[in-house]
Design a protein around this motif. Structure first.
Motif, PDB file in Angstrom:
ATOM      1  N   SER A 289      72.491 -37.611 125.269  1.00  0.00           N
ATOM      2  CA  SER A 289      71.486 -37.879 124.234  1.00  0.00           C
ATOM      3  C   SER A 289      72.107 -38.023 122.853  1.00  0.00           C
ATOM      4  N   GLY A 290      73.408 -37.756 122.752  1.00  0.00           N
ATOM      5  CA  GLY A 290      74.096 -37.894 121.469  1.00  0.00           C
ATOM      6  C   GLY A 290      74.214 -36.612 120.678  1.00  0.00           C
ATOM      7  N   LYS A 291      74.079 -35.457 121.354  1.00  0.00           N
ATOM      8  CA  LYS A 291      74.078 -34.174 120.652  1.00  0.00           C
ATOM      9  C   LYS A 291      75.365 -33.913 119.869  1.00  0.00           C
ATOM     10  N   SER A 292      76.506 -34.192 120.499  1.00  0.00           N
ATOM     11  CA  SER A 292      77.771 -33.831 119.854  1.00  0.00           C
ATOM     12  C   SER A 292      78.006 -34.621 118.569  1.00  0.00           C
ATOM     13  N   SER A 293      77.928 -35.945 118.657  1.00  0.00           N
ATOM     14  CA  SER A 293      78.155 -36.769 117.467  1.00  0.00           C
ATOM     15  C   SER A 293      77.121 -36.465 116.388  1.00  0.00           C
ATOM     16  N   THR A 294      75.881 -36.287 116.817  1.00  0.00           N
ATOM     17  CA  THR A 294      74.810 -35.990 115.871  1.00  0.00           C
ATOM     18  C   THR A 294      75.019 -34.634 115.209  1.00  0.00           C
ATOM     19  N   SER A 295      75.312 -33.631 116.009  1.00  0.00           N
ATOM     20  CA  SER A 295      75.469 -32.274 115.480  1.00  0.00           C
ATOM     21  C   SER A 295      76.643 -32.183 114.512  1.00  0.00           C
ATOM     22  N   ARG A 296      77.742 -32.831 114.854  1.00  0.00           N
ATOM     23  CA  ARG A 296      78.890 -32.831 113.955  1.00  0.00           C
ATOM     24  C   ARG A 296      78.550 -33.558 112.651  1.00  0.00           C
ATOM     25  N   GLY A 297      77.815 -34.649 112.772  1.00  0.00           N
ATOM     26  CA  GLY A 297      77.422 -35.391 111.579  1.00  0.00           C
ATOM     27  C   GLY A 297      76.505 -34.601 110.669  1.00  0.00           C
ATOM     28  N   VAL A 298      75.552 -33.892 111.276  1.00  0.00           N
ATOM     29  CA  VAL A 298      74.629 -33.068 110.494  1.00  0.00           C
ATOM     30  C   VAL A 298      75.391 -31.931 109.816  1.00  0.00           C
ATOM     31  N   ALA A 299      76.274 -31.281 110.567  1.00  0.00           N
ATOM     32  CA  ALA A 299      77.058 -30.185 110.001  1.00  0.00           C
ATOM     33  C   ALA A 299      77.914 -30.670 108.835  1.00  0.00           C
ATOM     34  N   ASP A 300      78.502 -31.837 108.991  1.00  0.00           N
ATOM     35  CA  ASP A 300      79.329 -32.387 107.926  1.00  0.00           C
ATOM     36  C   ASP A 300      78.497 -32.717 106.684  1.00  0.00           C
ATOM     37  N   ARG A 301      77.355 -33.332 106.908  1.00  0.00           N
ATOM     38  CA  ARG A 301      76.499 -33.712 105.786  1.00  0.00           C
ATOM     39  C   ARG A 301      76.013 -32.493 105.011  1.00  0.00           C
ATOM     40  N   LEU A 302      75.741 -31.409 105.711  1.00  0.00           N
ATOM     41  CA  LEU A 302      75.169 -30.223 105.091  1.00  0.00           C
ATOM     42  C   LEU A 302      76.204 -29.134 104.796  1.00  0.00           C
TER      43      LEU A 302
ATOM     44  N   GLU B 298      85.205 -12.895 134.070  1.00  0.00           N
ATOM     45  CA  GLU B 298      85.279 -11.679 133.269  1.00  0.00           C
ATOM     46  C   GLU B 298      86.615 -11.545 132.542  1.00  0.00           C
ATOM     47  N   GLY B 299      87.675 -12.135 133.100  1.00  0.00           N
ATOM     48  CA  GLY B 299      88.993 -11.978 132.499  1.00  0.00           C
ATOM     49  C   GLY B 299      89.481 -13.167 131.707  1.00  0.00           C
ATOM     50  N   ILE B 300      88.631 -14.161 131.486  1.00  0.00           N
ATOM     51  CA  ILE B 300      89.026 -15.372 130.764  1.00  0.00           C
ATOM     52  C   ILE B 300      88.603 -15.267 129.299  1.00  0.00           C
ATOM     53  N   ARG B 301      89.540 -15.537 128.398  1.00  0.00           N
ATOM     54  CA  ARG B 301      89.265 -15.436 126.962  1.00  0.00           C
ATOM     55  C   ARG B 301      89.113 -16.826 126.357  1.00  0.00           C
ATOM     56  N   LEU B 302      87.940 -17.096 125.824  1.00  0.00           N
ATOM     57  CA  LEU B 302      87.655 -18.387 125.204  1.00  0.00           C
ATOM     58  C   LEU B 302      87.533 -18.221 123.694  1.00  0.00           C
ATOM     59  N   THR B 303      88.059 -19.192 122.961  1.00  0.00           N
ATOM     60  CA  THR B 303      87.969 -19.185 121.505  1.00  0.00           C
ATOM     61  C   THR B 303      87.541 -20.565 121.047  1.00  0.00           C
ATOM     62  N   SER B 304      86.435 -20.625 120.313  1.00  0.00           N
ATOM     63  CA  SER B 304      85.897 -21.904 119.855  1.00  0.00           C
ATOM     64  C   SER B 304      85.942 -21.989 118.342  1.00  0.00           C
ATOM     65  N   GLY B 305      86.528 -23.076 117.813  1.00  0.00           N
ATOM     66  CA  GLY B 305      86.534 -23.300 116.377  1.00  0.00           C
ATOM     67  C   GLY B 305      85.195 -23.838 115.912  1.00  0.00           C
ATOM     68  N   THR B 306      84.905 -23.734 114.627  1.00  0.00           N
ATOM     69  CA  THR B 306      83.599 -24.151 114.109  1.00  0.00           C
ATOM     70  C   THR B 306      83.696 -25.164 112.972  1.00  0.00           C
ATOM     71  N   ASP B 307      84.839 -25.836 112.863  1.00  0.00           N
ATOM     72  CA  ASP B 307      85.013 -26.870 111.845  1.00  0.00           C
ATOM     73  C   ASP B 307      84.514 -28.199 112.410  1.00  0.00           C
ATOM     74  N   PRO B 308      83.452 -28.787 111.853  1.00  0.00           N
ATOM     75  CA  PRO B 308      82.921 -30.029 112.427  1.00  0.00           C
ATOM     76  C   PRO B 308      83.900 -31.200 112.388  1.00  0.00           C
TER      77      PRO B 308
ATOM     78  N   LEU C 196      67.633 -45.742 117.681  1.00  0.00           N
ATOM     79  CA  LEU C 196      68.187 -45.416 116.369  1.00  0.00           C
ATOM     80  C   LEU C 196      69.708 -45.427 116.416  1.00  0.00           C
ATOM     81  N   THR C 197      70.330 -45.772 115.302  1.00  0.00           N
ATOM     82  CA  THR C 197      71.773 -45.630 115.196  1.00  0.00           C
ATOM     83  C   THR C 197      72.110 -44.155 115.014  1.00  0.00           C
ATOM     84  N   LEU C 198      73.381 -43.832 115.193  1.00  0.00           N
ATOM     85  CA  LEU C 198      73.819 -42.451 114.988  1.00  0.00           C
ATOM     86  C   LEU C 198      73.485 -41.988 113.577  1.00  0.00           C
ATOM     87  N   GLU C 199      73.751 -42.815 112.595  1.00  0.00           N
ATOM     88  CA  GLU C 199      73.489 -42.435 111.211  1.00  0.00           C
ATOM     89  C   GLU C 199      71.998 -42.205 110.969  1.00  0.00           C
ATOM     90  N   GLU C 200      71.156 -42.995 111.612  1.00  0.00           N
ATOM     91  CA  GLU C 200      69.709 -42.821 111.463  1.00  0.00           C
ATOM     92  C   GLU C 200      69.245 -41.503 112.083  1.00  0.00           C
TER      93      GLU C 200
END
Length: 220
Positions: free
Chosen positions: A15-28, A64-74, A203-207
């Motif tokens: 549905s375009g969540k990743s590109s949209t979410s990164r764009g929104v985070a960047d804009r705001l 239970e023994g796997i360590r995940l680390t996620s960055g939050t920079d869009p 809609l376009t991504l920007e829209e």
């Protein structure tokens, strides 16, 4: 911006969540969290360990023994498994075809929801994308979006992303993923209460980004 601002963006695959979410985070000027990448990273780690993904008990024992680390920079989202950068391998066909099996295990969801909430709690403002953000991970988020597009449009986008020449096969795969995600017993894919539906079919991504930024601004 409110220090407690959380923008929850849910929706089906393609549905375009990743590109949209990164764009929104960047804009705001907000942080960004891709919860789908977290589930993919767990799936990749389990596959690397040779875990039988049709055995929930084996999945839990390993997870239970796997360590995940996620960055939050869009502008540079990262995901690591036990210190190893896995941003590229988690996008493989094998991981894509297996992630719903892992995501359907209740204990795995508990572990990863806790991880997601830690990231949200440590942020002054964040856009979080996934399938159960508004319903389970951050039900009190002041802004909830349910991003959709018709199946053909979603399949075309995903086929373009992956380089697949067969949009019909991609559409079928997305439909199977939707079925698994929307019918699992724990935190199924749903439009959460209070979520605003944004249809990006024509809609376009920007829209789409502009529409969601407008919703966030109106909620402040």
């Amino acid at each position: 911006m409110s220090k407690s601002l959380v923008v929850a963006i849910d929706g089906p695959s393609g549905s375009g969540k990743s590109s949209t979410s990164r764009g929104v985070a960047d804009r705001l000027s907000l942080d960004y969290l891709d919860t789908g990448a977290i589930y993919r990273a767990m799936t990749w780690a389990l596959l690397e360990r040779g875990v039988d993904l049709h055995d929930p008990a084996a999945i839990v024992a390993a997870a239970e023994g796997i360590r995940l680390t996620s960055g939050t920079d869009p502008s540079n989202p990262t995901i690591h498994v036990d210190g190893t950068d896995v941003a590229e391998p988690i996008r493989s066909d094998e991981v894509t075809g297996s992630v719903s099996l892992v995501a359907a295990v209740p204990r795995v969801r508990e572990l990863l929801v806790d991880l997601q909430r830690e990231a949200i709690g440590g942020s002054s403002g964040i856009v979080v994308e996934g399938r159960d953000i508004g319903s389970t991970v951050a039900p009190d988020a002041p802004v909830k979006i349910y991003l959709v597009a018709d199946p053909a449009a979603r399949a075309a986008r995903r086929a373009a992303e992956t380089g697949s020449p067969d949009a019909a096969a991609t559409e079928l795969a997305l439909a199977r993923r939707d079925e698994i995600d929307s019918t699992r017993s724990t935190s199924p894919l749903v439009r959460s209460e209070g979520a605003v539906v944004v249809d990006g079919t024509f809609l376009t991504l920007e829209e789409v980004i502009e529409a969601i930024v407008g919703i966030v601004d109106a909620a402040r």
